[in-house]
Design a protein around this motif. Structure first.
Motif, short mmCIF file in Angstrom:
data_model
loop_
_atom_site.label_atom_id
_atom_site.label_comp_id
_atom_site.label_asym_id
_atom_site.label_seq_id
_atom_site.Cartn_x
_atom_site.Cartn_y
_atom_site.Cartn_z
N SER A 19 0.85 -1.19 0.00
CA SER A 19 0.00 0.00 0.00
C SER A 19 0.88 1.24 0.00
CB SER A 19 -0.91 0.02 1.23
OG SER A 19 -1.61 1.25 1.31
N GLN A 20 0.58 2.19 -0.88
CA GLN A 20 1.32 3.44 -0.90
C GLN A 20 0.94 4.35 0.26
OE1 GLN A 20 0.66 4.82 -4.91
NE2 GLN A 20 2.27 3.51 -5.74
N ILE A 21 -0.04 3.92 1.09
CA ILE A 21 -0.33 4.62 2.33
C ILE A 21 0.73 4.22 3.36
CG2 ILE A 21 -2.03 5.00 4.16
CD1 ILE A 21 -4.20 4.15 2.14
N ASP A 22 1.67 5.10 3.62
CA ASP A 22 2.78 4.87 4.54
C ASP A 22 3.64 3.66 4.16
OD1 ASP A 22 2.66 7.09 6.26
OD2 ASP A 22 0.97 6.21 7.33
N ARG A 23 3.51 3.18 2.92
CA ARG A 23 4.39 2.14 2.37
C ARG A 23 4.34 0.83 3.15
NH1 ARG A 23 5.67 4.03 -2.72
NH2 ARG A 23 5.62 6.29 -2.56
N ILE A 24 3.21 0.53 3.76
CA ILE A 24 3.09 -0.73 4.49
C ILE A 24 2.90 -1.88 3.50
CG2 ILE A 24 0.58 -0.65 4.80
CD1 ILE A 24 1.07 -1.76 7.66
N ILE A 25 3.47 -3.03 3.82
CA ILE A 25 3.21 -4.25 3.07
C ILE A 25 2.48 -5.21 4.00
CG2 ILE A 25 4.22 -6.28 1.95
CD1 ILE A 25 6.49 -4.51 0.98
N THR A 26 1.34 -5.70 3.55
CA THR A 26 0.57 -6.71 4.26
C THR A 26 0.73 -8.02 3.51
OG1 THR A 26 -1.03 -5.06 5.01
CG2 THR A 26 -1.73 -7.36 5.06
N GLY A 27 1.04 -9.10 4.24
CA GLY A 27 1.27 -10.35 3.54
C GLY A 27 0.96 -11.56 4.39
#
Length: 275
Positions: free
Chosen positions: A40-48
């Motif tokens: 997500s480009q929202i705060d560059r978080i990656i969910t996996g």
């Protein structure tokens, strides 16, 4: 790796149900034999998530432009399935169900395996950019900072377990934990709040097949909902509330990244402001 764009609150007011689900809902996280990643480009978080039948190695992918996944990142993992192992540069960490693991910036090889390939582990993780390295640490559920809140009368009796936070297992910016609702309780994070300094991702699980969670999001005066089913996640921008009510009780993992790590840094929303 799937990439999701940021979101403007003014535009969000005009989204259809389908558009909201496309931009914020993460489905099909736990696929046997695969690693799923949503950037997500929202705060560059990656969910996996990783659901290994055979060993699975976490790769950076072209999207990160990095030599390895944690070259400039940190990550937190919580196993919500049967027993499995996460190996970090050859060091194995065995995780039972609801055990967690923090991995600091600079770890080069991350490998996921299951104790029993016929009953794969379900490793859920959040990853955020990091500017400093903190030690890799295993986190037992029994070691987490637990806070009991709410009441049956308000339908929100729950226990918050903080896995990664400033007073426990330290990180650069990631804060992560799990909230368990007691039987007969359906509401989470209500009364609700926003925190302009942090965004958040929720993973809902332990939802029966015949139940759903209505996740509430949007600005307090322009709320919308997303219907969530078992083992689905939802991205919440910093300007949005993030609350939910289930048709039965459930459990959820929350992960936050952004400007600070102060858990209590919340902007409370009076009930009278909700629309």
């Amino acid at each position: 790796m799937e990439v999701r764009s940021g979101a403007n609150p003014q535009d969000f007011k005009n989204y259809t149900t389908e558009r909201i689900r496309e931009d914020f809902l993460i489905q099909d996280l736990f696929v046997s034999g695969e690693i799923k990643l949503v950037y997500s480009q929202i705060d560059r978080i990656i969910t996996g998530a990783a659901c290994p039948v055979a060993p699975l190695t976490l790769e950076a992918g072209a999207e990160l432009r990095a030599a390895y996944f944690l070259e400039r990142r940190e990550m937190g993992i919580i196993n919500i399935g049967p027993k499995g192992t996460v190996s970090v540069d050859g060091q194995p960490y065995e995780l039972d169900s609801r055990d967690g693991l923090y991995i600091g910036k600079g770890a080069k090889e991350i490998v996921f395996t299951s104790a029993d390939p016929q009953a794969p582990a379900k490793f859920y993780f959040n990853s955020a950019p990091a500017h400093q390295t903190y030690p890799t640490r295993k986190i037992l559920l029994s070691e987490t900072a637990a806070q009991h809140l709410g009441s049956l009368n308000e339908s929100n009796e729950r226990t918050i377990h903080k896995y990664i936070h400033p007073d426990g297992v330290k990180s650069c910016q990631l804060v992560m934990g799990m909230t368990i609702l007691e039987p007969g309780n359906m509401w989470n994070t209500m009364p609700c709040h926003t925190h302009d300094r942090r965004m958040e991702v929720y993973l809902y699980f332990n939802i029966p097949d015949d139940a759903v969670v209505f996740h509430l999001m949007g600005e307090p005066g322009e709320t919308r909902h997303v219907v969530m089913r078992n083992e689905q996640a939802v991205i919440s921008p910093s300007w949005s509330i993030h609350s939910g009510v289930g048709t039965k009780n459930y459990t959820f993992i929350w992960g936050m990244v952004g400007e600070n790590q102060v858990f209590s840094d919340m902007d409370a929303v009076p009930m009278s402001q909700l629309k």
